[in-house]
Design a protein around this motif. Structure first.
Motif, PDB file in Angstrom:
ATOM      1  N   GLY A  19       0.562 -32.693 -36.885  1.00 14.52           N
ATOM      2  CA  GLY A  19      -0.513 -32.153 -36.069  1.00 14.52           C
ATOM      3  C   GLY A  19      -1.881 -32.502 -36.615  1.00 14.52           C
ATOM      4  O   GLY A  19      -2.859 -32.610 -35.880  1.00 14.52           O
ATOM      5  N   TYR A  20      -1.966 -32.710 -37.933  1.00 12.08           N
ATOM      6  CA  TYR A  20      -3.231 -33.075 -38.558  1.00 12.08           C
ATOM      7  C   TYR A  20      -3.661 -34.485 -38.138  1.00 12.08           C
ATOM      8  O   TYR A  20      -4.842 -34.770 -38.019  1.00 12.08           O
ATOM      9  CB  TYR A  20      -3.083 -33.001 -40.083  1.00 12.08           C
ATOM     10  CG  TYR A  20      -4.294 -33.480 -40.833  1.00 12.08           C
ATOM     11  CD1 TYR A  20      -5.427 -32.685 -40.942  1.00 12.08           C
ATOM     12  CD2 TYR A  20      -4.314 -34.727 -41.436  1.00 12.08           C
ATOM     13  CE1 TYR A  20      -6.538 -33.117 -41.622  1.00 12.08           C
ATOM     14  CE2 TYR A  20      -5.411 -35.177 -42.125  1.00 12.08           C
ATOM     15  CZ  TYR A  20      -6.535 -34.369 -42.216  1.00 12.08           C
ATOM     16  OH  TYR A  20      -7.637 -34.811 -42.893  1.00 12.08           O
ATOM     17  N   ASP A  21      -2.704 -35.382 -37.910  1.00 13.24           N
ATOM     18  CA  ASP A  21      -3.000 -36.774 -37.587  1.00 13.24           C
ATOM     19  C   ASP A  21      -3.405 -36.983 -36.132  1.00 13.24           C
ATOM     20  O   ASP A  21      -4.085 -37.943 -35.811  1.00 13.24           O
ATOM     21  CB  ASP A  21      -1.778 -37.664 -37.874  1.00 13.24           C
ATOM     22  CG  ASP A  21      -1.393 -37.651 -39.335  1.00 13.24           C
ATOM     23  OD1 ASP A  21      -2.290 -37.631 -40.184  1.00 13.24           O
ATOM     24  OD2 ASP A  21      -0.177 -37.646 -39.615  1.00 13.24           O
ATOM     25  N   PHE A  22      -2.945 -36.103 -35.259  1.00 15.08           N
ATOM     26  CA  PHE A  22      -3.176 -36.268 -33.821  1.00 15.08           C
ATOM     27  C   PHE A  22      -4.117 -35.183 -33.317  1.00 15.08           C
ATOM     28  O   PHE A  22      -4.021 -34.029 -33.713  1.00 15.08           O
ATOM     29  CB  PHE A  22      -1.851 -36.183 -33.053  1.00 15.08           C
ATOM     30  CG  PHE A  22      -2.003 -36.361 -31.580  1.00 15.08           C
ATOM     31  CD1 PHE A  22      -2.136 -37.620 -31.045  1.00 15.08           C
ATOM     32  CD2 PHE A  22      -2.035 -35.268 -30.733  1.00 15.08           C
ATOM     33  CE1 PHE A  22      -2.282 -37.799 -29.676  1.00 15.08           C
ATOM     34  CE2 PHE A  22      -2.178 -35.432 -29.373  1.00 15.08           C
ATOM     35  CZ  PHE A  22      -2.309 -36.703 -28.842  1.00 15.08           C
ATOM     36  N   GLY A  23      -5.031 -35.572 -32.416  1.00 17.20           N
ATOM     37  CA  GLY A  23      -5.929 -34.590 -31.818  1.00 17.20           C
ATOM     38  C   GLY A  23      -6.687 -35.200 -30.655  1.00 17.20           C
ATOM     39  O   GLY A  23      -6.488 -36.361 -30.290  1.00 17.20           O
ATOM     40  N   TYR A  24      -7.547 -34.388 -30.067  1.00 21.45           N
ATOM     41  CA  TYR A  24      -8.363 -34.823 -28.944  1.00 21.45           C
ATOM     42  C   TYR A  24      -9.827 -34.684 -29.306  1.00 21.45           C
ATOM     43  O   TYR A  24     -10.222 -33.752 -30.002  1.00 21.45           O
ATOM     44  CB  TYR A  24      -8.068 -33.987 -27.691  1.00 21.45           C
ATOM     45  CG  TYR A  24      -6.699 -34.264 -27.105  1.00 21.45           C
ATOM     46  CD1 TYR A  24      -6.513 -35.308 -26.211  1.00 21.45           C
ATOM     47  CD2 TYR A  24      -5.603 -33.499 -27.460  1.00 21.45           C
ATOM     48  CE1 TYR A  24      -5.265 -35.579 -25.670  1.00 21.45           C
ATOM     49  CE2 TYR A  24      -4.348 -33.762 -26.929  1.00 21.45           C
ATOM     50  CZ  TYR A  24      -4.192 -34.808 -26.037  1.00 21.45           C
ATOM     51  OH  TYR A  24      -2.951 -35.074 -25.502  1.00 21.45           O
ATOM     52  N   THR A  25     -10.647 -35.621 -28.821  1.00 20.55           N
ATOM     53  CA  THR A  25     -12.088 -35.532 -29.026  1.00 20.55           C
ATOM     54  C   THR A  25     -12.646 -34.473 -28.076  1.00 20.55           C
ATOM     55  O   THR A  25     -11.939 -33.978 -27.201  1.00 20.55           O
ATOM     56  CB  THR A  25     -12.767 -36.885 -28.739  1.00 20.55           C
ATOM     57  OG1 THR A  25     -12.568 -37.218 -27.363  1.00 20.55           O
ATOM     58  CG2 THR A  25     -12.217 -37.987 -29.630  1.00 20.55           C
ATOM     59  N   THR A  26     -13.920 -34.159 -28.233  1.00 18.18           N
ATOM     60  CA  THR A  26     -14.537 -33.171 -27.340  1.00 18.18           C
ATOM     61  C   THR A  26     -14.570 -33.684 -25.902  1.00 18.18           C
ATOM     62  O   THR A  26     -14.622 -32.900 -24.969  1.00 18.18           O
ATOM     63  CB  THR A  26     -15.968 -32.827 -27.802  1.00 18.18           C
ATOM     64  OG1 THR A  26     -16.714 -34.041 -27.925  1.00 18.18           O
ATOM     65  CG2 THR A  26     -15.950 -32.099 -29.131  1.00 18.18           C
ATOM     66  N   GLY A  27     -14.514 -34.995 -25.725  1.00 15.86           N
ATOM     67  CA  GLY A  27     -14.486 -35.581 -24.388  1.00 15.86           C
ATOM     68  C   GLY A  27     -13.091 -35.641 -23.787  1.00 15.86           C
ATOM     69  O   GLY A  27     -12.908 -36.076 -22.657  1.00 15.86           O
ATOM     70  N   GLY A  28     -12.063 -35.240 -24.557  1.00 13.95           N
ATOM     71  CA  GLY A  28     -10.704 -35.211 -24.049  1.00 13.95           C
ATOM     72  C   GLY A  28      -9.884 -36.463 -24.315  1.00 13.95           C
ATOM     73  O   GLY A  28      -8.780 -36.608 -23.806  1.00 13.95           O
ATOM     74  N   THR A  29     -10.409 -37.386 -25.126  1.00 16.28           N
ATOM     75  CA  THR A  29      -9.679 -38.615 -25.446  1.00 16.28           C
ATOM     76  C   THR A  29      -8.762 -38.373 -26.641  1.00 16.28           C
ATOM     77  O   THR A  29      -9.183 -37.818 -27.653  1.00 16.28           O
ATOM     78  CB  THR A  29     -10.674 -39.750 -25.789  1.00 16.28           C
ATOM     79  OG1 THR A  29     -11.561 -39.932 -24.696  1.00 16.28           O
ATOM     80  CG2 THR A  29      -9.944 -41.050 -26.064  1.00 16.28           C
ATOM     81  N   ALA A  30      -7.503 -38.806 -26.531  1.00 22.94           N
ATOM     82  CA  ALA A  30      -6.541 -38.645 -27.624  1.00 22.94           C
ATOM     83  C   ALA A  30      -6.899 -39.589 -28.772  1.00 22.94           C
ATOM     84  O   ALA A  30      -7.334 -40.722 -28.554  1.00 22.94           O
ATOM     85  CB  ALA A  30      -5.135 -38.937 -27.131  1.00 22.94           C
ATOM     86  N   ARG A  31      -6.690 -39.105 -30.005  1.00 24.12           N
ATOM     87  CA  ARG A  31      -6.978 -39.883 -31.211  1.00 24.12           C
ATOM     88  C   ARG A  31      -5.843 -39.662 -32.201  1.00 24.12           C
ATOM     89  O   ARG A  31      -5.433 -38.535 -32.436  1.00 24.12           O
ATOM     90  CB  ARG A  31      -8.293 -39.426 -31.816  1.00 24.12           C
ATOM     91  CG  ARG A  31      -8.692 -40.172 -33.067  1.00 24.12           C
ATOM     92  CD  ARG A  31     -10.047 -39.650 -33.551  1.00 24.12           C
ATOM     93  NE  ARG A  31     -10.585 -40.472 -34.587  1.00 24.12           N
ATOM     94  CZ  ARG A  31     -10.432 -40.231 -35.893  1.00 24.12           C
ATOM     95  NH1 ARG A  31      -9.747 -39.177 -36.273  1.00 24.12           N
ATOM     96  NH2 ARG A  31     -10.950 -41.025 -36.779  1.00 24.12           N
ATOM     97  N   LEU A  32      -5.347 -40.744 -32.799  1.00 29.05           N
ATOM     98  CA  LEU A  32      -4.228 -40.659 -33.733  1.00 29.05           C
ATOM     99  C   LEU A  32      -4.516 -41.504 -34.968  1.00 29.05           C
ATOM    100  O   LEU A  32      -4.867 -42.674 -34.854  1.00 29.05           O
ATOM    101  CB  LEU A  32      -2.947 -41.158 -33.054  1.00 29.05           C
ATOM    102  CG  LEU A  32      -1.704 -41.285 -33.924  1.00 29.05           C
ATOM    103  CD1 LEU A  32      -1.236 -39.920 -34.407  1.00 29.05           C
ATOM    104  CD2 LEU A  32      -0.596 -41.983 -33.157  1.00 29.05           C
ATOM    105  N   ASN A  33      -4.389 -40.899 -36.145  1.00 27.88           N
ATOM    106  CA  ASN A  33      -4.489 -41.620 -37.418  1.00 27.88           C
ATOM    107  C   ASN A  33      -3.078 -41.899 -37.899  1.00 27.88           C
ATOM    108  O   ASN A  33      -2.238 -41.006 -37.916  1.00 27.88           O
ATOM    109  CB  ASN A  33      -5.195 -40.772 -38.480  1.00 27.88           C
ATOM    110  CG  ASN A  33      -6.637 -40.508 -38.146  1.00 27.88           C
ATOM    111  OD1 ASN A  33      -7.269 -41.275 -37.451  1.00 27.88           O
ATOM    112  ND2 ASN A  33      -7.149 -39.406 -38.641  1.00 27.88           N
TER     113      ASN A  33
END
Length: 76
Positions: A19-33
């Motif tokens: 869960g730490y690696d995956f998230g959404y930006t304030t604009g709603g775009t998914a981001r994954l490290n």
């Protein structure tokens, strides 16, 4: 005009996605490290030796959501 480098590396995921690696930006775009390991062979003297290179990667959008669902540690 800015320069753009395009690199294709084929490797394996080095760890499970948390869960730490995956998230959404304030604009709603998914981001994954994530991190991948890429093997290569190198000749030292008369013998071949395998070496691994590790790359930290940031994936955005729908691709990030799909990777989170279907890939896990060790998958190519």
């Amino acid at each position: 005009m800015t320069d753009l480098n395009h690199v294709i590396e084929i490797g394996r995921l080095t760890r499970d996605i948390s869960g730490y690696d995956f998230g959404y930006t304030t604009g709603g775009t998914a981001r994954l490290n994530l991190s991948i390991a890429v093997n290569r062979s190198e000749k030292r003297g008369g013998e071949w030796a395998d070496k691994a290179s590790f790359f930290d990667v940031i994936v955005w959008g729908k691709t990030a959501e799909n990777i989170k669902l279907y890939l896990y540690k060790g998958k190519q």
